[in-house]
Design a protein around this motif. Structure first.
Motif, PDB file in Angstrom:
ATOM      1  N   MET A   1     -27.022 -29.317  36.849  1.00 39.80           N
ATOM      2  CA  MET A   1     -28.185 -28.549  36.454  1.00 39.80           C
ATOM      3  C   MET A   1     -28.829 -29.208  35.245  1.00 39.80           C
ATOM      4  N   SER A   2     -30.140 -29.294  35.255  1.00 38.68           N
ATOM      5  CA  SER A   2     -30.826 -29.889  34.118  1.00 38.68           C
ATOM      6  C   SER A   2     -32.011 -29.021  33.723  1.00 38.68           C
ATOM      7  N   ASP A   3     -32.406 -29.135  32.455  1.00 38.82           N
ATOM      8  CA  ASP A   3     -33.546 -28.392  31.945  1.00 38.82           C
ATOM      9  C   ASP A   3     -34.692 -29.363  31.686  1.00 38.82           C
ATOM     10  N   ARG A   4     -35.904 -28.915  31.976  1.00 41.36           N
ATOM     11  CA  ARG A   4     -37.081 -29.717  31.695  1.00 41.36           C
ATOM     12  C   ARG A   4     -38.132 -28.845  31.019  1.00 41.36           C
ATOM     13  N   ARG A   5     -38.888 -29.443  30.141  1.00 41.26           N
ATOM     14  CA  ARG A   5     -40.009 -28.738  29.521  1.00 41.26           C
ATOM     15  C   ARG A   5     -41.175 -28.796  30.488  1.00 41.26           C
ATOM     16  N   LEU A   6     -41.607 -27.641  30.944  1.00 42.44           N
ATOM     17  CA  LEU A   6     -42.654 -27.559  31.955  1.00 42.44           C
ATOM     18  C   LEU A   6     -43.969 -27.177  31.296  1.00 42.44           C
ATOM     19  N   LEU A   7     -44.939 -28.075  31.353  1.00 47.39           N
ATOM     20  CA  LEU A   7     -46.277 -27.800  30.839  1.00 47.39           C
ATOM     21  C   LEU A   7     -47.042 -27.014  31.896  1.00 47.39           C
ATOM     22  N   ILE A   8     -47.363 -25.781  31.588  1.00 42.72           N
ATOM     23  CA  ILE A   8     -48.107 -24.961  32.548  1.00 42.72           C
ATOM     24  C   ILE A   8     -49.571 -25.340  32.521  1.00 42.72           C
ATOM     25  N   ASP A   9     -50.089 -25.601  31.325  1.00 46.61           N
ATOM     26  CA  ASP A   9     -51.461 -26.086  31.180  1.00 46.61           C
ATOM     27  C   ASP A   9     -51.419 -27.579  30.895  1.00 46.61           C
ATOM     28  N   GLY A  10     -52.324 -28.303  31.507  1.00 49.32           N
ATOM     29  CA  GLY A  10     -52.335 -29.749  31.334  1.00 49.32           C
ATOM     30  C   GLY A  10     -52.507 -30.213  29.905  1.00 49.32           C
ATOM     31  N   ASN A  11     -53.144 -29.390  29.068  1.00 51.25           N
ATOM     32  CA  ASN A  11     -53.362 -29.809  27.685  1.00 51.25           C
ATOM     33  C   ASN A  11     -52.148 -29.560  26.792  1.00 51.25           C
ATOM     34  N   GLY A  12     -51.071 -29.048  27.378  1.00 46.26           N
ATOM     35  CA  GLY A  12     -49.843 -28.840  26.611  1.00 46.26           C
ATOM     36  C   GLY A  12     -49.835 -27.583  25.786  1.00 46.26           C
ATOM     37  N   GLY A  13     -50.862 -26.738  25.953  1.00 40.88           N
ATOM     38  CA  GLY A  13     -50.929 -25.532  25.157  1.00 40.88           C
ATOM     39  C   GLY A  13     -49.921 -24.476  25.552  1.00 40.88           C
ATOM     40  N   ARG A  14     -49.445 -24.516  26.790  1.00 36.28           N
ATOM     41  CA  ARG A  14     -48.462 -23.542  27.261  1.00 36.28           C
ATOM     42  C   ARG A  14     -47.318 -24.301  27.922  1.00 36.28           C
ATOM     43  N   ALA A  15     -46.115 -24.003  27.509  1.00 39.17           N
ATOM     44  CA  ALA A  15     -44.951 -24.682  28.065  1.00 39.17           C
ATOM     45  C   ALA A  15     -43.775 -23.718  28.108  1.00 39.17           C
ATOM     46  N   ILE A  16     -42.941 -23.855  29.134  1.00 44.75           N
ATOM     47  CA  ILE A  16     -41.715 -23.083  29.247  1.00 44.75           C
ATOM     48  C   ILE A  16     -40.598 -24.031  29.651  1.00 44.75           C
ATOM     49  N   VAL A  17     -39.362 -23.549  29.557  1.00 42.94           N
ATOM     50  CA  VAL A  17     -38.208 -24.328  29.992  1.00 42.94           C
ATOM     51  C   VAL A  17     -37.932 -24.009  31.461  1.00 42.94           C
ATOM     52  N   ALA A  18     -37.806 -25.037  32.273  1.00 37.70           N
ATOM     53  CA  ALA A  18     -37.495 -24.862  33.694  1.00 37.70           C
ATOM     54  C   ALA A  18     -36.107 -25.420  33.977  1.00 37.70           C
ATOM     55  N   HIS A  19     -35.338 -24.701  34.790  1.00 34.94           N
ATOM     56  CA  HIS A  19     -34.036 -25.184  35.261  1.00 34.94           C
ATOM     57  C   HIS A  19     -34.233 -25.847  36.618  1.00 34.94           C
ATOM     58  N   LEU A  20     -33.591 -26.991  36.810  1.00 38.29           N
ATOM     59  CA  LEU A  20     -33.705 -27.725  38.068  1.00 38.29           C
ATOM     60  C   LEU A  20     -32.349 -27.876  38.733  1.00 38.29           C
ATOM     61  N   SER A  21     -32.341 -27.821  40.044  1.00 35.78           N
ATOM     62  CA  SER A  21     -31.119 -28.099  40.791  1.00 35.78           C
ATOM     63  C   SER A  21     -30.800 -29.583  40.700  1.00 35.78           C
ATOM     64  N   PRO A  22     -29.525 -29.954  40.834  1.00 33.20           N
ATOM     65  CA  PRO A  22     -29.181 -31.371  40.832  1.00 33.20           C
ATOM     66  C   PRO A  22     -29.474 -32.017  42.182  1.00 33.20           C
ATOM     67  N   GLY A  23     -29.816 -33.275  42.167  1.00 31.36           N
ATOM     68  CA  GLY A  23     -29.976 -34.022  43.417  1.00 31.36           C
ATOM     69  C   GLY A  23     -31.172 -33.572  44.223  1.00 31.36           C
ATOM     70  N   VAL A  24     -31.260 -34.088  45.425  1.00 31.05           N
ATOM     71  CA  VAL A  24     -32.378 -33.817  46.324  1.00 31.05           C
ATOM     72  C   VAL A  24     -31.822 -33.396  47.673  1.00 31.05           C
ATOM     73  N   ALA A  25     -32.336 -32.276  48.167  1.00 35.06           N
ATOM     74  CA  ALA A  25     -31.979 -31.836  49.521  1.00 35.06           C
ATOM     75  C   ALA A  25     -33.189 -32.079  50.416  1.00 35.06           C
ATOM     76  N   GLU A  26     -33.132 -33.115  51.229  1.00 36.56           N
ATOM     77  CA  GLU A  26     -34.283 -33.480  52.048  1.00 36.56           C
ATOM     78  C   GLU A  26     -34.481 -32.500  53.202  1.00 36.56           C
ATOM     79  N   ARG A  27     -35.749 -32.355  53.580  1.00 32.57           N
ATOM     80  CA  ARG A  27     -36.140 -31.524  54.716  1.00 32.57           C
ATOM     81  C   ARG A  27     -35.768 -30.054  54.545  1.00 32.57           C
ATOM     82  N   ARG A  28     -35.657 -29.613  53.315  1.00 30.42           N
ATOM     83  CA  ARG A  28     -35.442 -28.194  53.058  1.00 30.42           C
ATOM     84  C   ARG A  28     -36.539 -27.715  52.128  1.00 30.42           C
ATOM     85  N   PRO A  29     -36.907 -26.446  52.231  1.00 30.58           N
ATOM     86  CA  PRO A  29     -37.949 -25.937  51.346  1.00 30.58           C
ATOM     87  C   PRO A  29     -37.497 -25.970  49.879  1.00 30.58           C
TER      88      PRO A  29
END
Length: 240
Positions: A1-29
């Protein structure tokens, strides 16, 4: 599991922390998961871990953190603006996880997160990206999402709280599965059924015998219902 800073607005004015799953599961939603009011505490984090363990690529965010970063320090957001923010999350997740551009997203939310998921999915801007919605412990209305409605009971020009079950037709042919506790503190499953109506080809409501809004005493059954709902949506989405 990893955390990334997610910019909601392109200008960087709004950001939240997003959790991501590890790896890539192809052909799944891609699953886009929104927590309830407790954020990543306790059971909501457990739910995200269950989703990741099912083998889906996933991005998750804390609903209370998101709502603290609304545009211009607003107290509420419109469905249209919410859908734009979800589109940004989906695009970012596809890039970070190396998913194909055509990957569909399934919005999964718990309580407040279920409300946000349904509200976003009702917007045409987002619908081409979606495979479906799984709403766990959906409430009757969402105070942080407001829109102007034509009603004799509505104050002139005053945005009204989004009535979620009345809003469901806005989702069009996007599959929706609602999972509700029989003793939910806000909206028990039998009351939800009255508002939801009968199941249809792209609409289903599952009642889980549980003690409260958090599905106490029935967490495994709730997780099984979520897994079944995701499988149902995947099957339907293949034919969309």
């Amino acid at each position: 599991m990893s955390d990334r800073r997610l910019l909601i607005d392109g200008n960087g004015g709004r950001a939240i922390v997003a959790h991501l799953s590890p790896g890539v599961a192809e052909r799944r939603p891609l699953l886009v998961y929104a927590t309830g009011d407790r954020g990543w505490a306790g059971k909501d984090r457990d739910t995200f871990d269950v989703l990741v363990a099912l083998g889906y690529p996933a991005i998750g965010f804390s609903s209370p953190e998101y709502l603290k970063h609304l545009p211009n320090h607003a107290k509420s957001i419109t469905p249209a603006h919410l859908a734009r923010d979800y589109a940004t999350m989906i695009e970012s997740a596809k890039t970070w996880l190396g998913l194909p551009a055509e990957t569909r997203a399934i919005l999964v939310g718990v309580s407040r997160g279920a409300d946000l998921s349904v509200a976003a999915a009702g917007q045409r801007l987002l619908q081409p990206e979606l495979g479906g919605v799984v709403a766990v412990a959906l409430t009757k209305e969402e105070e942080y999402v407001r829109r102007r409605v034509d009603s004799a009971n509505a104050a002139q020009g005053e945005p009204q709280m989004l009535e979620l079950y009345a809003y469901l037709p806005s989702l069009g042919d996007v599959p929706v599965s609602v999972i509700q506790s029989t003793h939910d503190d806000y909206l028990p499953a039998d009351a939800a059924r009255v508002l939801f109506g009968p199941d249809g080809a792209r609409r289903q409501l599952h009642a889980i015998e549980a003690r409260d809004h958090s599905f106490s005493g029935a967490r495994p059954e709730m997780y099984d219902a979520v897994e079944a709902a995701l499988e149902w949506i995947e099957q339907l989405s293949m034919g969309r």
